[in-house]
Scaffold this active site. Structure first.
Site, PDB file in Angstrom:
ATOM      1  N   ALA A  59       0.793  -1.223   0.000  1.00 49.54           N
ATOM      2  CA  ALA A  59       0.000   0.000   0.000  1.00 49.54           C
ATOM      3  C   ALA A  59       0.827   1.277   0.000  1.00 49.54           C
ATOM      4  CB  ALA A  59      -0.928   0.000   1.206  1.00 49.54           C
ATOM      5  N   HIS A  94      -0.782   7.059   4.463  1.00 50.98           N
ATOM      6  CA  HIS A  94       0.557   6.733   4.950  1.00 50.98           C
ATOM      7  C   HIS A  94       1.513   7.875   4.642  1.00 50.98           C
ATOM      8  CE1 HIS A  94      -0.864   2.607   5.456  1.00 50.98           C
ATOM      9  NE2 HIS A  94      -1.280   2.634   4.200  1.00 50.98           N
TER      10      HIS A  94
END
Length: 259
Positions: free
Chosen positions: A122, A210
């Site tokens: 990811a 993130h």
């Protein structure tokens, strides 16, 4: 290249759709290993695959490489046997937080001359981190992951709340289903004991976010990723699924970018 898949969840279905249904030019999934053959019997007619519940028969089928799309337990119990016969691609990289397992896998890969491919999942920027750390001079790697609050905690909150702060090793132990990103980041850089992780439950977002910061002799780098969910399964990152497909496509290329 003929591919065998372990697991039949969201990511496996994504790969079956993109590779078999769309008739990928260079890739073909021919075998799928499952625990319950009757439960997934429709995969055979829908995608032209053979189902297996016996690991040895699965590995002896006409496949060149195995893709794990299951979970950490599958990596721990099945990967050692896989590496004795085939190369492998792993999505459940959190299993590698177990140093004994990581050592065993490394030893088996060398002994049987097979490769283990770890997709970036990811996040991105792992090539930059690996290059920056080529001389061992990266001094700091930190990851801040923000997730929708309801996916992490049961309590109702009005403001963002830090639910974990510590090392990548501690993060994967406490949140084994949420912190694969921290492990692949650690393996690309300074290790799971030195990589700093903060996990935030945020009631105001509906996507995973993130943010990575890297500091070293090369200078400084930051990169941020906001992940859309996989359309077929909102619990799975779209980018994580695509990273496996991208990894499979690059394995067969004669000219490769980065790395």
């Amino acid at each position: 290249m003929n591919i065998g898949i372990i697991g039949a969840g969201a990511i496996a279905h994504f790969l079956l759709e993109k590779i078999n249904r769309h008739r990928h030019e260079n890739l073909r999934i021919s075998s799928v290993f499952v625990r319950n053959k009757e439960k997934y019997r429709l995969l055979e007619s829908a995608y032209g695959v053979s189902l297996y519940t016996d690991l040895e028969k699965f590995l002896d089928s006409d496949i060149d490489l195995v893709v794990e799309t299951a979970n950490i337990d599958a990596v721990k119990t099945l990967l050692p046997s896989v590496l004795k016969k085939k190369d492998a691609v792993l999505i459940s990289v959190g299993a590698l937080a177990d140093e004994a397992l990581l050592t065993e896998i490394s030893d088996l890969a060398h002994a049987y001359k097979h490769n283990v491919h770890l997709p970036s999942g990811a996040i991105g920027g792992l090539d930059l981190l690996q290059n920056a750390h080529a001389l061992g001079t990266v001094t700091s790697v930190s990851l801040t992951t923000r997730k929708p609050a309801r996916s992490l905690i049961e309590e109702d909150i009005d403001e963002a709340k830090t639910v974990f702060e510590g090392t990548a090793m501690e993060a994967i132990r406490q949140f084994p289903k949420n912190m694969n990103v921290s492990i692949v980041l650690s393996l690309a850089g300074i290790g799971i004991e030195k990589t700093s992780v903060r996990l935030v439950a945020d009631p105001h977002i509906d996507k995973n976010m993130h943010h990575v910061e890297v500091i070293g002799d090369f200078g400084e780098a930051t990169f941020s990723i906001t992940n859309n969910p996989l359309p077929e399964n909102p619990k799975t990152s779209y980018l994580a699924a695509m990273s496996i497909l991208g990894t499979l496509e690059r394995i067969g290329q004669k000219i490769r970018i980065g790395g």
